[in-house]
Design a protein around this motif. Structure first.
Motif, PDB file in Angstrom:
ATOM      1  N   ASP A 156      86.804  74.797  44.099  1.00 57.07           N
ATOM      2  CA  ASP A 156      85.833  74.547  43.576  1.00 57.07           C
ATOM      3  C   ASP A 156      83.296  74.563  43.695  1.00 57.07           C
ATOM      4  N   ASP A 157      83.116  74.286  42.932  1.00 54.63           N
ATOM      5  CA  ASP A 157      81.430  74.666  43.076  1.00 54.63           C
ATOM      6  C   ASP A 157      81.225  73.251  43.910  1.00 54.63           C
ATOM      7  N   ASP A 158      81.212  72.296  44.121  1.00 53.53           N
ATOM      8  CA  ASP A 158      80.825  70.701  44.497  1.00 53.53           C
ATOM      9  C   ASP A 158      81.199  70.542  45.962  1.00 53.53           C
ATOM     10  N   TRP A 159      80.647  70.410  47.022  1.00 48.79           N
ATOM     11  CA  TRP A 159      80.893  70.571  47.957  1.00 48.79           C
ATOM     12  C   TRP A 159      79.783  69.502  48.238  1.00 48.79           C
ATOM     13  N   LEU A 160      80.068  68.314  48.368  1.00 51.71           N
ATOM     14  CA  LEU A 160      79.384  67.411  49.121  1.00 51.71           C
ATOM     15  C   LEU A 160      78.225  67.061  49.635  1.00 51.71           C
ATOM     16  N   TRP A 161      78.690  68.217  50.672  1.00 48.85           N
ATOM     17  CA  TRP A 161      77.608  67.965  51.964  1.00 48.85           C
ATOM     18  C   TRP A 161      77.068  69.120  52.576  1.00 48.85           C
ATOM     19  N   GLY A 162      77.652  70.366  50.708  1.00 51.45           N
ATOM     20  CA  GLY A 162      76.706  71.705  50.680  1.00 51.45           C
ATOM     21  C   GLY A 162      77.919  72.806  50.740  1.00 51.45           C
TER      22      GLY A 162
END
Length: 307
Positions: A156-162
């Motif tokens: 998905d587009d939700d990469w917590l660390w970028g």
């Protein structure tokens, strides 16, 4: 005198049973005998060259040797065995050399150019799938979809660390510690309910306006201090791995899997109450820089919808 069977005319050995049962003299064909002798000679030579018979607690190892390199780069010469042969073939075999050539090309190519090159992308998909399956799939699942509440979804587009290539590379190399303190001793149940309502409201989920307003004060105040990591806008901080609370993507509280509003609220409250402590190991000691680049390109392709 050579005796023959009167009916068939075949030579016999002269042995007769019950007056009329005779033993024919049919020697093995010469070609068969020579083939048999050759196999015996071959077996003896094979036993000398290669590992063969057990002797006590060990076995005859043979005189043939094989040289290969360990993972540490040390050259080792061993008696011939299939494990050593596999190790050498993986380093110097035809397929291994072709693989090394591709890896060198990937190392010298930008991520944008990799994505445009069908041949390189096919290699990334093949090689990266193997690396992902060995090191990552146990947690993130074979399809990289993760497990809500346990391991992040990587497609998905939700990469917590970028999610930029260099940020993914850094994550893979050094690992990550996802931490949020537990508020079980900080908030009473009323405060917990208020903050949970505010968190739900930030992403457009159904919430109680009055409770959410009270939760907003706690979120931005010294009691909660949630804004230090999640920012005043609730969009999160990549440097801390703090989640964006406004994007409707829930990585820990399984809000999407809840069937009722009450269940959604309870799941958010549970995360706030218990906190978060997730660890991803560093892979720089197990994977080379090029393999990490291949894995990064593989994940980028997965996220873009590649198979």
């Amino acid at each position: 005198m050579i005796e023959k069977d009167p009916i068939t005319g075949v030579e016999t050995t002269g042995h007769v049973w019950d007056d009329n049962i005779q033993e024919f003299h049919n020697p093995l064909p010469r070609w068969w005998l020579w083939t048999f002798y050759a196999t015996v000679v071959f077996a003896i030579i094979y036993w000398v060259i290669y590992p063969s018979w057990p002797v006590g607690s060990t076995f005859i190892k043979g005189i043939n040797t094989i040289t290969y390199q360990t993972d540490a780069g040390e050259e080792v010469t061993s008696h011939w065995n299939t494990r050593a042969l596999l190790a050498r073939d993986m380093q110097t075999g035809k397929s291994a050399m072709a693989q090394k050539a591709y890896l060198n090309e990937i190392a010298a190519t930008s991520y944008d150019d990799i994505a445009k090159d069908a041949d390189k992308l096919a290699f990334v998909e093949s090689y990266g799938n193997g690396v992902f399956g060995e090191y990552c799939a146990a947690c993130h699942q074979s399809g990289a979809g993760g497990v809500v509440g346990e391991y992040p979804n990587l497609i998905d587009d939700d990469w917590l660390w970028g999610g930029a290539p260099h940020e993914i590379e850094t994550t893979l190399k050094i690992g990550r510690i996802g931490f949020m303190p537990a508020y079980e001793e900080t908030f009473n149940d009323a405060q917990l309910t208020q903050v949970a309502n505010y968190v739900l409201s930030m992403s457009g989920e159904k919430s109680d306006p009055a409770l959410a307003a009270a939760g907003e004060e706690i979120f931005h105040g010294q009691t909660g201090g949630c804004h230090y990591c999640h920012t005043n806008e609730g969009t999160g901080l990549k440097s801390q791995g703090a989640a964006n609370l406004t994007d409707k993507i829930w990585t820990i509280a399984d809000v999407r899997g809840a069937e009722t509003d009450e269940q959604r609220l309870e799941r958010v409250k549970s995360v706030i109450h218990n906190g978060v402590n997730r660890v991803m190991p560093a892979w720089s000691s197990r994977l080379s820089d090029t393999e990490i680049k291949v894995l990064t390109a593989y994940l980028l392709n997965k996220r873009a919808g590649g198979q």
